[in-house]
Motif scaffolding. Structure first.
Motif, PDB file in Angstrom:
ATOM      1  N   ILE A  76     -45.346 -32.720 -44.151  1.00 32.03           N
ATOM      2  CA  ILE A  76     -44.916 -33.791 -45.065  1.00 32.03           C
ATOM      3  C   ILE A  76     -46.067 -34.165 -45.993  1.00 32.03           C
ATOM      4  O   ILE A  76     -45.875 -34.311 -47.205  1.00 32.03           O
ATOM      5  CB  ILE A  76     -44.420 -35.010 -44.261  1.00 32.03           C
ATOM      6  N   SER A  77     -47.259 -34.297 -45.446  1.00 40.38           N
ATOM      7  CA  SER A  77     -48.428 -34.653 -46.249  1.00 40.38           C
ATOM      8  C   SER A  77     -48.729 -33.582 -47.296  1.00 40.38           C
ATOM      9  O   SER A  77     -49.051 -33.900 -48.446  1.00 40.38           O
ATOM     10  CB  SER A  77     -49.641 -34.857 -45.337  1.00 40.38           C
TER      11      SER A  77
ATOM     12  N   ARG B 287     -46.640 -31.443 -48.690  1.00 39.83           N
ATOM     13  CA  ARG B 287     -45.620 -31.481 -49.747  1.00 39.83           C
ATOM     14  C   ARG B 287     -45.846 -32.669 -50.682  1.00 39.83           C
ATOM     15  O   ARG B 287     -45.718 -32.545 -51.897  1.00 39.83           O
ATOM     16  CB  ARG B 287     -44.227 -31.506 -49.131  1.00 39.83           C
ATOM     17  N   HIS B 288     -46.181 -33.805 -50.093  1.00 35.44           N
ATOM     18  CA  HIS B 288     -46.510 -34.978 -50.909  1.00 35.44           C
ATOM     19  C   HIS B 288     -47.745 -34.702 -51.767  1.00 35.44           C
ATOM     20  O   HIS B 288     -47.776 -35.037 -52.954  1.00 35.44           O
ATOM     21  CB  HIS B 288     -46.744 -36.198 -50.028  1.00 35.44           C
TER      22      HIS B 288
END
Length: 176
Positions: free
Chosen positions: A149-150, A152-153
Motif C-alpha cells: 500500500i505504501s 503504491r501511494h
C-alpha cells in the motif's frame, strides 16, 4: 567487534542500496510522502547504522532483530515483484518496469533487488534459529500488505511531485 551475521549486514546494505538507488534516480525516498525528505532521511539515517551494528552483536535480542530486518527485507523485495510488471530472464524474475525508473536503470535496479533479497533470505536461513526465523517470517508477512500500500501511494505521490517540480524528479514519472 566481530561480524557475527554477514548476511544480516548484506540485508542492511541491500536496503541502503535500494533506498539510495531510488533517491538518486529521482523517484523519492521510502516513507518520504509520509515524513517529508528530511524526516525520511532522519529515519533511515538512524535505522541504517543500528541495523548494521546489529550484525556485529551476539545474543538472542540481536538475532531476533536481524531476523525481523531480514523478514521485512524479503517482504520489501516481494512488494516490487507484486507491484510491477516482470518477466523471466534465463529463469530469473526481473522487473520490466518500476517506480518511474528508465529502461536503462532497470538492469542495475534488478541487481540491487536481488542482492537485497539474497542477503535477507540467507540471513533468515543461515543466521537465525528456529524461533527467530519464525519471527522474521511473521514480520515479513505482516509488513507485506502495508509496504505494498505504501509503495503504491509513494508512486502516485512521486508522479504528483514530478508534475510540480520536474527538475527534481525522474522524467519517467511524467510519462503516462
Amino acid at each position: 567487534m566481530r561480524l557475527r551475521r554477514p548476511f544480516a549486514l548484506a540485508s542492511t546494505l541491500g536496503t541502503v542500496a535500494h533506498h539510495g538507488f531510488e533517491t538518486r534516480a529521482g523517484v523519492g525516498l521510502v516513507f518520504e510522502p509520509q515524513l517529508g525528505r528530511r524526516g525520511a532521511i532522519a529515519l533511515w539515517g538512524t535505522l541504517f547504522p543500528m541495523m548494521a551494528l546489529n550484525a556485529f552483536r551476539g545474543g538472542r535480542t540481536a538475532e531476533r532483530l536481524a531476523a525481523v530486518n531480514a523478514g521485512i527485507g524479503v517482504a520489501g523485495v516481494a512488494v516490487h515483484f507484486a507491484a510491477w510488471p516482470r518477466s523471466l530472464h534465463r529463469g530469473i524474475p526481473m522487473l520490466d518496469e518500476a517506480e518511474g525508473l528508465t529502461e536503462e536503470q532497470l538492469p542495475a535496479y534488478n541487481s540491487v533487488l536481488w542482492f537485497w533479497l539474497l542477503g535477507s533470505a540467507l540471513s533468515l536461513a543461515r543466521e537465525a534459529g528456529p524461533q527467530a526465523r519464525r519471527l522474521g517470517f511473521v514480520a515479513g508477512a505482516l509488513n507485506f500488505p502495508a509496504l505494498l500500500i505504501s509503495a503504491r501511494h509513494h508512486f502516485r505521490w512521486a508522479r504528483e511531485q514530478a508534475e510540480l517540480e520536474p527538475e527534481r524528479w525522474s522524467p519517467a514519472l511524467r510519462q503516462p
